[in-house]
Every structure is written in structure tokens, then in C-alpha cells.
Scaffold this active site. Sequence first.
Site, PDB file in Angstrom:
ATOM      1  N   HIS A   9      49.558  22.484 -33.954  1.00  0.00           N
ATOM      2  CA  HIS A   9      49.767  23.024 -32.555  1.00  0.00           C
ATOM      3  C   HIS A   9      48.962  24.313 -32.480  1.00  0.00           C
ATOM      4  O   HIS A   9      48.912  25.299 -33.621  1.00  0.00           O
ATOM      5  CB  HIS A   9      51.095  23.072 -32.099  1.00  0.00           C
ATOM      6  CG  HIS A   9      52.083  23.847 -33.083  1.00  0.00           C
ATOM      7  ND1 HIS A   9      51.987  25.077 -32.776  1.00  0.00           N
ATOM      8  CD2 HIS A   9      52.857  23.457 -33.920  1.00  0.00           C
ATOM      9  CE1 HIS A   9      52.923  25.651 -33.511  1.00  0.00           C
ATOM     10  NE2 HIS A   9      53.526  24.679 -34.506  1.00  0.00           N
ATOM     11  N   GLU A  83      58.335  18.750 -36.221  1.00  0.00           N
ATOM     12  CA  GLU A  83      58.279  19.569 -37.355  1.00  0.00           C
ATOM     13  C   GLU A  83      59.616  19.434 -38.145  1.00  0.00           C
ATOM     14  O   GLU A  83      60.654  19.006 -37.683  1.00  0.00           O
ATOM     15  CB  GLU A  83      58.306  21.057 -36.584  1.00  0.00           C
ATOM     16  CG  GLU A  83      58.254  22.131 -37.734  1.00  0.00           C
ATOM     17  CD  GLU A  83      57.248  22.079 -38.675  1.00  0.00           C
ATOM     18  OE1 GLU A  83      57.034  21.214 -39.491  1.00  0.00           O
ATOM     19  OE2 GLU A  83      56.469  22.925 -38.883  1.00  0.00           O
TER      20      GLU A  83
END
Length: 219
Positions: A9, A83
Amino acid sequence: MTLLYLVRHGETDWNRARRIQGATDIPLNDLGRAQAAEAGDLLARRSFDRVVASPLSRAAETGSIIAARLGLPAPELVPAVAERRYGDAEGLTGSEVELRFPAGTPVPGREGRRELLARVLPALVEITRSAGGVDDGGAAGRVVVATHGAVIRAVVTHVAGDDVLHLGTPIRNGSIHSFELLDGALVLREFDDPIEVESERAGTFAFDWQNALERPAAD
């Protein structure tokens, strides 16, 4: 040939402040959106079948920006590629982590690497397989997954070993990493996949800048 492209990201304000994010949902900042758009433009040099993303907003928005650049629908959100969870260390800087959790001190709520791989790898294999048909012998396909630094590090290290990704090597925001599905398993094609010469930018930040909790551990 069925290919998977993992994209970290774009930047968030916590990335900029060097704070551990983990499962904490921190959005992209303006630079992060620009990094996602740049990754999308590089990926657009090839054709893709779908975009998938972690449901955390920084990855979901990265995936949405990339999908728009590729002319594809909004990404499917897959919780299994979120994550790594860092528990009580989330929100802390590297120096704060060292003070609160000296070397060898367990971090409550921290997800172990084995746990991380146990949820991430099967999901990525299934995502990749679905892009190329029913099995590895299906039609060629390509899929992009917008995910996170610790996820990418764990997958690269698992499939390729430390010779490819040394501890001190950062994973840039917006960086692209390509894999191939062979015999039901992921094989690394390129770490920091260049796509074209324009995307070749070696990491320059010290590793601790990325994540103070990604040092070698027994877990």
C-alpha cells in the site's frame, strides 16, 4: 502461466512517523495515493484479470486506485491478506518499542510469523489459481493483490529464502513483487519487479525505518 503481483500500500501518516500500524486502520495520505497511482500506471503496461485487496483502508484504497488505472472493477476485499497484527506495539515508534519491549520480551497480541503465513499463503494461492482457471493448467491469468509490508516480507522469505530478501532490505510503499503459481505453490519471479525500467528504484531507507518489529524472531 498464472501470475500474482503483490503491491505494498501507499504511504500513511503513521508510515511517515515510523509508527507500527499492524491491524490499526490508518488511511493513505496524499503521497500514498500518488504512490498507488504510480504503481497502477506501471502495472497498466500489462493486462490483468482482477484486483484483490486487504480490507484495511490503506490497502483497500491502494487497490481501488490501481483497479481504476487498470480499467477493472473495485477490488475484492480479502481479510486473510490483511497486515500482521502487532498487538500492544501498534501505534509505537521503534524507540518506544525498544523501551517498552526490550529484546526477548513478548509483545501481547502480536501475531507470530507462522500464524501469519498460515492464513496468508493459502489465500494467495487460491486467489492466484482463480485468476488462471480451475487448476495450474488453466488459462493464463494475472492478479494484483494490494497488501502490506510484513505480509510481503513473510511470503518472499518463505518461498525464496533470505538470499533474496535480506533483513536490511526495506519494502517500499507502492512497490510491486511478482510470483508465479507452479504445481500449486507460489514461486518468486521478481522482488521489486521492474515492470519497465521506470519502476526500478532501490530502497534507500534503513530497515528500522520500515518496521522495528520485523527483526528475526523465533516465531
